[in-house]
Design an enzyme around this catalytic site. Structure first.
Site, PDB file in Angstrom:
ATOM      1  N   GLN A  11      -3.007  28.479 -44.550  1.00  0.00           N
ATOM      2  CA  GLN A  11      -3.176  28.897 -43.163  1.00  0.00           C
ATOM      3  C   GLN A  11      -1.893  28.689 -42.373  1.00  0.00           C
ATOM      4  OE1 GLN A  11      -7.139  27.908 -42.232  1.00  0.00           O
ATOM      5  NE2 GLN A  11      -6.910  28.190 -40.051  1.00  0.00           N
ATOM      6  N   SER A  91      -3.044  23.981 -49.681  1.00  0.00           N
ATOM      7  CA  SER A  91      -4.352  23.952 -49.023  1.00  0.00           C
ATOM      8  C   SER A  91      -5.177  25.173 -49.447  1.00  0.00           C
ATOM      9  CB  SER A  91      -4.179  23.875 -47.503  1.00  0.00           C
ATOM     10  OG  SER A  91      -5.412  23.650 -46.866  1.00  0.00           O
ATOM     11  N   LEU A  92      -5.451  26.096 -48.529  1.00  0.00           N
ATOM     12  CA  LEU A  92      -6.170  27.317 -48.880  1.00  0.00           C
ATOM     13  C   LEU A  92      -5.558  27.993 -50.106  1.00  0.00           C
ATOM     14  CD1 LEU A  92      -8.028  29.845 -48.203  1.00  0.00           C
ATOM     15  CD2 LEU A  92      -5.957  30.719 -47.123  1.00  0.00           C
ATOM     16  N   ARG A 116     -15.912  28.345 -46.089  1.00  0.00           N
ATOM     17  CA  ARG A 116     -15.114  27.120 -45.893  1.00  0.00           C
ATOM     18  C   ARG A 116     -14.509  27.118 -44.494  1.00  0.00           C
ATOM     19  NH1 ARG A 116      -9.408  26.019 -46.849  1.00  0.00           N
ATOM     20  NH2 ARG A 116      -9.005  23.891 -47.617  1.00  0.00           N
ATOM     21  N   HIS A 202      -7.683  18.340 -43.012  1.00  0.00           N
ATOM     22  CA  HIS A 202      -7.148  17.387 -43.998  1.00  0.00           C
ATOM     23  C   HIS A 202      -7.088  15.953 -43.457  1.00  0.00           C
ATOM     24  CE1 HIS A 202      -6.370  20.488 -46.905  1.00  0.00           C
ATOM     25  NE2 HIS A 202      -5.734  21.188 -45.996  1.00  0.00           N
ATOM     26  N   GLN A 251     -10.449  17.952 -51.099  1.00  0.00           N
ATOM     27  CA  GLN A 251      -9.291  18.556 -50.425  1.00  0.00           C
ATOM     28  C   GLN A 251      -9.536  18.761 -48.931  1.00  0.00           C
ATOM     29  OE1 GLN A 251      -8.121  22.326 -49.503  1.00  0.00           O
ATOM     30  NE2 GLN A 251      -6.879  22.641 -51.349  1.00  0.00           N
TER      31      GLN A 251
END
Length: 315
Positions: A11, A91-92, A116, A202, A251
């Site tokens: 992102q 991440s993503l 998500r 996170h 995560q």
């Protein structure tokens, strides 16, 4: 044959218009976009190509949009017999890497990251959480300062992303992030930049979404990865489906250890590290770790052609 790693952005790399040239050029890529629209039940393609930007930057739209562009480029490269020996993402981006490694289907992944995104948005009241990038401060000093801020305000503030030397992202309750923006420069940071995000991603404040997300993960068909995938939580390669699922849930509320992933990729005897998808953020992070590393950022037709030409050149 050249050995390459594919890494996938998260992102923040989204832009209105991303993927449009590939959509217009290739019927099979148009079909991939239509598959995403059908799976999601709304016209993601229109949001990606036409905006407005505020609609695209909604987490529930950003995440499937980035995964879609990454998957489209990966498909075009696979058709040229260009495949990675190892993969990972920020991440993503880890989900894009899992699609590439055949651990999850594209159709399931695009719906999973959409859901998500919705869970992440709902996990903490909008505007009450935030994130900031801290430049020029080492991890130990930063952690010490965050403990002080947390104790002073009785609010959560934690390290979220370890991106590269001198670039760490922090996450937490907005009052604590605001205080960090004020005080960390005095403590030695070169700059502290608030990030345009809607929540404390996170961080432990995301744990409230973990149970619901775990249910979604369990309802999807997973396979062992066909190639190793670097997991954000461990900064290690994983293959086993059960471990992949467990780490994807963790995560949500754990730091992204991307600097360590880069360091390990640089030890992999690779000919290049290739960022696949919108933007060049990860390429910049790799160069911060080793400016001599061979990198490519493949995000449109021109960069696709350039990379294919390099890959097929005689060594």
């Amino acid at each position: 044959m050249k050995r390459v790693a594919f890494i996938y952005p998260g992102q923040g790399s989204q832009t209105v218009g991303m993927g449009q040239d590939l959509y217009q050029e290739y019927d099979r890529i148009k079909q991939l976009f239509e598959t995403a629209n059908e799976r999601l039940g709304y016209d993601l393609t229109s949001i990606m190509f036409n905006g407005p930007k505020e609609q695209l930057t909604k987490t529930e739209n950003t995440q499937p949009a980035l995964l879609l562009v990454s998957a489209a480029i990966t498909q075009l490269l696979a058709e040229e017999n260009i495949k990675p020996v190892v993969t990972g993402g920020h991440s993503l981006g880890e989900y894009s890497s899992l699609v590439t490694a055949d651990a999850i289907s594209f159709s399931d992944a695009v719906l999973l990251v959409h859901e998500r995104g919705k869970l992440m948005e709902r996990a903490y009241p909008e505007g009450k959480g935030s994130m900031a990038a801290v430049l020029g401060m080492d991890k130990d000093t930063l952690e010490s300062e965050l403990v002080k801020i947390s104790q002073d305000l009785n609010e959560v503030i934690e390290i979220a992303n370890l991106n590269c030397p001198g670039q760490i992202v922090i996450s937490g309750a907005k009052p604590a992030i605001d205080k960090a923006v004020e005080t960390l420069k005095t403590a030695g940071a070169k700059r502290v930049l608030p990030l345009p995000v809607s929540g404390p991603f996170h961080s432990s404040l995301m744990k409230v979404a973990a149970n619901d997300f775990e249910q979604l993960v369990e309802n999807i068909k997973w396979s062992d990865a066909a190639i190793p995938v670097y997991a954000n939580v461990l900064a290690e390669k994983v293959i086993e489906a059960d471990l992949i699922k467990e780490l994807l849930v963790k995560q949500l509320y754990s730091p992204v250890r991307f600097e360590e992933i880069i360091e390990q990729l640089l030890e992999e005897s690779l000919d290049a590290i290739v960022e696949i998808g919108s933007g060049k953020v990860l390429t910049g992070l790799v160069k911060k770790v080793n400016k001599r590393a061979t990198t490519f950022a493949v995000q449109d037709q021109d960069s696709l052609d350039e990379f294919i030409k390099w890959f097929k050149e005689e060594e």
